[in-house]
Design a protein around this motif. Structure first.
Motif, PDB file in Angstrom:
ATOM      1  N   GLY A 232      38.754  -9.879  -9.132  1.00 33.71           N
ATOM      2  CA  GLY A 232      38.171  -8.720  -9.819  1.00 33.71           C
ATOM      3  C   GLY A 232      38.508  -7.432  -9.101  1.00 33.71           C
ATOM      4  O   GLY A 232      37.691  -6.882  -8.366  1.00 33.71           O
ATOM      5  N   GLN A 233      39.735  -6.905  -9.276  1.00 33.72           N
ATOM      6  CA  GLN A 233      40.144  -5.683  -8.605  1.00 33.72           C
ATOM      7  C   GLN A 233      39.339  -4.509  -9.154  1.00 33.72           C
ATOM      8  O   GLN A 233      39.224  -4.344 -10.357  1.00 33.72           O
ATOM      9  CB  GLN A 233      41.635  -5.415  -8.830  1.00 33.72           C
ATOM     10  CG  GLN A 233      42.541  -6.541  -8.327  1.00 33.72           C
ATOM     11  CD  GLN A 233      42.665  -6.544  -6.825  1.00 33.72           C
ATOM     12  OE1 GLN A 233      42.380  -5.566  -6.170  1.00 33.72           O
ATOM     13  NE2 GLN A 233      43.102  -7.666  -6.261  1.00 33.72           N
TER      14      GLN A 233
ATOM     15  N   THR B 167      38.489  -0.837  -2.427  1.00 38.60           N
ATOM     16  CA  THR B 167      39.136  -0.109  -1.348  1.00 38.60           C
ATOM     17  C   THR B 167      38.456   1.248  -1.229  1.00 38.60           C
ATOM     18  O   THR B 167      38.377   2.000  -2.211  1.00 38.60           O
ATOM     19  CB  THR B 167      40.634   0.073  -1.622  1.00 38.60           C
ATOM     20  OG1 THR B 167      41.242  -1.217  -1.762  1.00 38.60           O
ATOM     21  CG2 THR B 167      41.309   0.828  -0.491  1.00 38.60           C
ATOM     22  N   ALA B 168      37.931   1.535  -0.066  1.00 36.20           N
ATOM     23  CA  ALA B 168      37.128   2.752   0.081  1.00 36.20           C
ATOM     24  C   ALA B 168      37.072   3.149   1.543  1.00 36.20           C
ATOM     25  O   ALA B 168      37.479   2.395   2.436  1.00 36.20           O
ATOM     26  CB  ALA B 168      35.714   2.513  -0.452  1.00 36.20           C
TER      27      ALA B 168
ATOM     28  N   ARG C 277      37.613  -3.152   1.541  1.00 36.14           N
ATOM     29  CA  ARG C 277      38.799  -2.809   2.328  1.00 36.14           C
ATOM     30  C   ARG C 277      38.596  -1.369   2.767  1.00 36.14           C
ATOM     31  O   ARG C 277      38.715  -0.445   1.965  1.00 36.14           O
ATOM     32  CB  ARG C 277      40.054  -2.996   1.490  1.00 36.14           C
ATOM     33  CG  ARG C 277      40.112  -4.360   0.818  1.00 36.14           C
ATOM     34  CD  ARG C 277      41.374  -4.543   0.011  1.00 36.14           C
ATOM     35  NE  ARG C 277      42.515  -4.765   0.882  1.00 36.14           N
ATOM     36  CZ  ARG C 277      43.765  -4.417   0.559  1.00 36.14           C
ATOM     37  NH1 ARG C 277      44.003  -3.799  -0.578  1.00 36.14           N
ATOM     38  NH2 ARG C 277      44.761  -4.664   1.390  1.00 36.14           N
ATOM     39  N   LEU C 278      38.274  -1.192   4.033  1.00 34.93           N
ATOM     40  CA  LEU C 278      37.835   0.102   4.529  1.00 34.93           C
ATOM     41  C   LEU C 278      39.009   0.926   5.029  1.00 34.93           C
ATOM     42  O   LEU C 278      39.713   0.522   5.969  1.00 34.93           O
ATOM     43  CB  LEU C 278      36.811  -0.087   5.647  1.00 34.93           C
ATOM     44  CG  LEU C 278      35.528  -0.833   5.224  1.00 34.93           C
ATOM     45  CD1 LEU C 278      34.659  -1.124   6.431  1.00 34.93           C
ATOM     46  CD2 LEU C 278      34.754  -0.022   4.195  1.00 34.93           C
TER      47      LEU C 278
ATOM     48  N   GLY D 296      27.142   4.178   2.541  1.00 43.70           N
ATOM     49  CA  GLY D 296      27.765   4.953   1.481  1.00 43.70           C
ATOM     50  C   GLY D 296      29.282   4.874   1.583  1.00 43.70           C
ATOM     51  O   GLY D 296      29.847   4.846   2.671  1.00 43.70           O
ATOM     52  N   LEU D 297      29.963   4.821   0.427  1.00 40.07           N
ATOM     53  CA  LEU D 297      31.407   4.692   0.368  1.00 40.07           C
ATOM     54  C   LEU D 297      31.973   5.737  -0.586  1.00 40.07           C
ATOM     55  O   LEU D 297      31.298   6.169  -1.527  1.00 40.07           O
ATOM     56  CB  LEU D 297      31.817   3.300  -0.131  1.00 40.07           C
ATOM     57  CG  LEU D 297      31.293   2.078   0.612  1.00 40.07           C
ATOM     58  CD1 LEU D 297      31.534   0.829  -0.214  1.00 40.07           C
ATOM     59  CD2 LEU D 297      31.978   1.962   1.973  1.00 40.07           C
ATOM     60  N   THR D 298      33.213   6.080  -0.352  1.00 43.98           N
ATOM     61  CA  THR D 298      33.970   6.862  -1.327  1.00 43.98           C
ATOM     62  C   THR D 298      35.189   6.031  -1.697  1.00 43.98           C
ATOM     63  O   THR D 298      36.022   5.718  -0.828  1.00 43.98           O
ATOM     64  CB  THR D 298      34.405   8.216  -0.752  1.00 43.98           C
ATOM     65  OG1 THR D 298      33.250   8.959  -0.375  1.00 43.98           O
ATOM     66  CG2 THR D 298      35.182   9.006  -1.804  1.00 43.98           C
ATOM     67  N   THR D 299      35.290   5.639  -2.951  1.00 42.99           N
ATOM     68  CA  THR D 299      36.388   4.774  -3.368  1.00 42.99           C
ATOM     69  C   THR D 299      37.702   5.534  -3.302  1.00 42.99           C
ATOM     70  O   THR D 299      37.774   6.725  -3.589  1.00 42.99           O
ATOM     71  CB  THR D 299      36.158   4.255  -4.789  1.00 42.99           C
ATOM     72  OG1 THR D 299      36.070   5.352  -5.688  1.00 42.99           O
ATOM     73  CG2 THR D 299      34.882   3.438  -4.858  1.00 42.99           C
ATOM     74  N   THR D 300      38.759   4.814  -2.911  1.00 44.22           N
ATOM     75  CA  THR D 300      40.052   5.447  -2.699  1.00 44.22           C
ATOM     76  C   THR D 300      40.695   5.898  -4.008  1.00 44.22           C
ATOM     77  O   THR D 300      41.217   7.002  -4.109  1.00 44.22           O
ATOM     78  CB  THR D 300      40.990   4.472  -1.963  1.00 44.22           C
ATOM     79  OG1 THR D 300      40.401   4.123  -0.712  1.00 44.22           O
ATOM     80  CG2 THR D 300      42.355   5.098  -1.719  1.00 44.22           C
TER      81      THR D 300
END
Length: 516
Positions: free
Chosen positions: A511-512, A455-456, A435-436, A410-414
């Motif tokens: 693809g940003q 980025t997350a 990009r962690l 699981g990620l939370t995008t910045t």
């Protein structure tokens, strides 16, 4: 069925509309590759040789947003048998996956769901068309298809044989298929009538029993008096009843058979998965006794590995040698599966023989004791489920994560603060550069739209990703590259080399994205 005409062109001709061929066609179409599937049968199989998806197979569907369709049509169970005669089963619940179970789903249903998806993506599927000739050149392959309207010539850039163990494509390409001949057989039957009061008794005597759709019950029986009967000999209801009675003391009241068949333990592995513009996947590349239910699942993983690489080659952005990595990565997996199933089959066969029966039974008792140990069970469950599959690293100094399956963390995008999972980011079949946190390198260079950059921060705290600052995830969910140490400049240079090696070069903006 629309006519193909007397001549047609396509980027890729997939021969065979089983699960492997259909998933491969989906992957190619998702990448914008013109794909034609030719299938010799005029209608889908009604009977189902395979009955389940293992955890990795379900993960593949999850990566493309299809898991819900499959889970809605099947039934999950927490594990699977290593061999049916052992009391202890493999425990998938102990594995590191969001899908710690097997999905009981008939192969016919799997094919129907994949065909539905293929047609949504614009894949052309032509049934009742058998490939009868292949002619190769440096620029493509000419395939002659014989169908209801006569012979059709298809010019394809590439041909992939997903046409089973007796593959015409493999033979036409001159690819060897060495292995072992059949030494034992078993019988399988689907019955509309069965006395379920005796099911557990049958299972205790090593009979595999499964409930199917439409009220059918499947029995798989290995009768010591009949294991040397050739697989070509038809099965009768009388033989099936007699075998059940000998093995477990009851015929379980079976009646109204819908399908009866005999299958053997011939085990073969193609010498190569590629010869020029012709490739193999699924049973065309490997056949074995269906112990552990690994065949269909292995074929799906072949398709997922090959799809994006072949698409990259067709569309012209593949780095040098990318398509050759299909054989380099999947052939050792095929070798491991065929070797493993031979060992498993011996543990089924030898206890049934007079010469080795007693010592083999003692060996099975020992193995069952080992399966009762959590660490051993988890190791074998990882192998059978294919969750532990790791491809050879691209370089000797590659990070230990290189080639491994990417966990669905699981990620939370910045930027947006949105919660996502890694597999959600793979839905469109692109690379994902994670990009962690704030420790990544400089912004990546422009290489076209083949890479989604996210980025997350991870909120799962996965132990294998500790200290990892960036991860390049391949379209098939395996890790191409992981970056840890060094300053931003060193990390950026490392990443640039990985992107060039896997995603090729090109122009335009990457693809940003912070959200999928």
């Amino acid at each position: 069925m629309t006519s193909l005409g007397t001549h047609t062109d396509t980027d890729v001709l997939v021969v065979g509309a089983g699960p492997t061929g259909l998933l491969l066609a989906c992957e190619l179409a998702l990448a914008g590759v013109r794909t034609l599937v030719a299938e010799r049968r005029d209608a889908p199989h009604r009977e189902s040789r395979a009955l389940n998806l293992h955890p990795r197979g379900i993960e593949l569907m999850d990566m493309r947003g299809l898991a819900g369709r499959f889970l809605a049509r099947g039934r999950t169970v927490p594990g699977w048998q290593f061999i049916a005669t052992l009391p202890h089963r493999l425990d998938f619940t102990a594995l590191d996956t969001r899908h710690p179970y097997a999905l009981l789903l008939a192969q016919a249903r799997t094919e129907a769901l994949l065909e539905e998806r293929a047609r949504e993506l614009g894949v052309r599927i032509r049934r009742a068309h058998r490939v009868v000739a292949l002619g190769r050149s440096s620029s493509g392959v000419d395939a002659e298809l014989r169908g209801p309207g006569g012979t059709v010539t298809v010019r394809a850039g590439y041909v992939v044989g997903c046409d089973g163990g007796r593959s015409f494509v493999r033979e036409a390409a001159g690819i060897g298929f060495p292995g072992t001949r059949e030494s034992m057989t078993a019988v399988v039957g689907d019955f509309a009538v069965a006395d379920h009061a005796h099911i557990e008794r049958a299972r205790r005597h090593g009979v595999l029993v499964a409930r199917l759709e439409e009220g059918l019950t499947r029995f798989v029986v290995m009768d010591p008096l009949r294991i040397r009967v050739p697989s070509t000999e038809p099965v009768t209801l009388a033989e099936f009843r007699a075998s059940l009675s000998r093995v477990c003391g009851t015929d379980c009241g079976i009646g109204e058979p819908r399908w009866l068949s005999r299958f053997g333990n011939a085990t073969r592995l193609a010498e190569s998965y590629r010869r020029g513009r012709i490739l193999l996947a699924g049973d065309a590349a490997h056949v074995h006794f269906p112990v552990g239910a690994q065949g269909l699942n292995t074929g799906l993983q072949d398709a997922m590995n090959l799809g994006w690489k072949l698409a990259a080659t067709v569309r012209g952005w593949a780095p040098p040698g990318l398509l050759d990595t299909y054989h380099r990565e999947r052939h050792p997996v095929g070798r491991a599966v065929t070797d493993g199933t031979r060992a498993q089959t011996l543990l089924v066969e030898l206890p049934l023989t007079e010469e080795y029966g007693r010592p083999a039974a003692l060996l099975c008792e020992l193995l069952d004791t080992l399966l009762g140990m959590a660490e051993v069970n988890r190791h074998l469950a990882g192998r059978i489920s294919a969750l532990d599959t790791r491809y050879p690293p691209a370089a000797p100094d590659a990070d230990p994560l290189s080639g491994r399956r990417m966990p669905d963390i699981g990620l939370t995008t910045t930027a947006a603060g949105r919660a996502v999972r890694v597999y959600e980011l793979l839905r469109d079949g692109r690379f994902v550069l994670l990009r962690l946190g704030r420790g990544g390198g400089p912004e990546p260079p422009a290489i076209g739209d083949r890479v989604r950059v996210v980025t997350a921060r991870s909120h799962d705290g996965h132990r294998d990703l500790e200290g990892v600052r960036e991860v390049l995830v391949r379209p098939d969910g395996h890790i191409a590259w992981a970056g840890r140490a060094g300053g931003p400049r060193a990390l950026g240079a490392e990443r640039s080399r990985a992107l060039a090696a896997w995603a090729g070069s090109g122009t335009g903006s990457v693809g940003q994205a912070s959200t999928p």
